[in-house]
Motif scaffolding. Structure first.
Motif, PDB file in Angstrom:
ATOM      1  N   SER A  19      53.220  59.625  -4.693  1.00 32.27           N
ATOM      2  CA  SER A  19      53.154  59.357  -6.141  1.00 32.27           C
ATOM      3  C   SER A  19      53.971  60.446  -6.813  1.00 32.27           C
ATOM      4  O   SER A  19      53.769  61.629  -6.532  1.00 32.27           O
ATOM      5  CB  SER A  19      51.710  59.450  -6.647  1.00 32.27           C
ATOM      6  N   SER A 122      45.330  54.872   0.923  1.00 32.27           N
ATOM      7  CA  SER A 122      45.460  54.536  -0.494  1.00 32.27           C
ATOM      8  C   SER A 122      46.093  55.679  -1.291  1.00 32.27           C
ATOM      9  O   SER A 122      46.169  56.816  -0.839  1.00 32.27           O
ATOM     10  CB  SER A 122      44.082  54.210  -1.075  1.00 32.27           C
ATOM     11  N   GLN A 123      46.543  55.346  -2.493  1.00 33.06           N
ATOM     12  CA  GLN A 123      47.070  56.348  -3.416  1.00 33.06           C
ATOM     13  C   GLN A 123      45.959  57.317  -3.810  1.00 33.06           C
ATOM     14  O   GLN A 123      44.787  56.940  -3.873  1.00 33.06           O
ATOM     15  CB  GLN A 123      47.596  55.678  -4.699  1.00 33.06           C
ATOM     16  N   THR A 125      44.124  58.890  -6.582  1.00 31.09           N
ATOM     17  CA  THR A 125      43.973  58.477  -7.982  1.00 31.09           C
ATOM     18  C   THR A 125      44.105  59.677  -8.920  1.00 31.09           C
ATOM     19  O   THR A 125      43.970  60.834  -8.495  1.00 31.09           O
ATOM     20  CB  THR A 125      42.600  57.823  -8.206  1.00 31.09           C
ATOM     21  N   GLU A 126      44.328  59.409 -10.187  1.00 25.76           N
ATOM     22  CA  GLU A 126      44.379  60.480 -11.194  1.00 25.76           C
ATOM     23  C   GLU A 126      43.035  61.211 -11.250  1.00 25.76           C
ATOM     24  O   GLU A 126      42.990  62.417 -11.430  1.00 25.76           O
ATOM     25  CB  GLU A 126      44.732  59.922 -12.570  1.00 25.76           C
TER      26      GLU A 126
END
Length: 136
Positions: A19, A122-123, A125-126
């Protein structure tokens, strides 16, 4: 002995693995009987990998800047130039730059004998990223 005078061009890190903006310089790739891969990875502020794991683990050696590393189920830790991190085989983790600084590290791993490499998850997350020590 093999001396390489013309390094490969810097590559943009694949978006399915990162990201934000990051770049990779391949230092060494498995060749012949060697199974070691070494990359120099440059992360822009806020950039980070996705959750992932390596069959035989990974070692990170921070060469510039400040970043974060986190293993699943644990706290995020600040990493700085000169720090080294050993991630155990098959341990889910992510790593990247702090929100305000670039971070560069050597990523060192042994590729499994069967050729299997890192598994992508998975990414980050923020919420996961901003729960780190830089926002407190």
């Amino acid at each position: 002995m093999r001396i390489s005078h013309a390094p490969q061009a810097t590559a943009v890190a694949p978006p399915e693995w990162v990201s934000g903006a990051a770049w990779v310089d391949e230092i060494a790739a498995p060749e012949g009987s060697s199974r070691y891969r070494v990359d120099l990875v440059h992360f822009a502020p806020g950039a980070r990998t996705v959750w992932h794991r390596h069959p035989l683990g990974q070692t990170l050696l921070v060469t510039q800047g400040t970043g974060l590393v986190q293993c699943r189920g644990g706290e995020a830790h600040i990493i700085r130039a000169g720090d080294s991190v050993r991630i155990a085989p098959d341990e889910w983790h992510w790593h990247g730059a702090s929100p305000t600084t670039f971070m560069t590290h050597l990523a060192i791993e042994e590729v499994a004998e069967d050729g299997s490499e890192a598994e992508r998850g998975s990414q980050v997350t923020e919420v996961e990223y901003t729960a780190g020590p830089f926002v407190h």
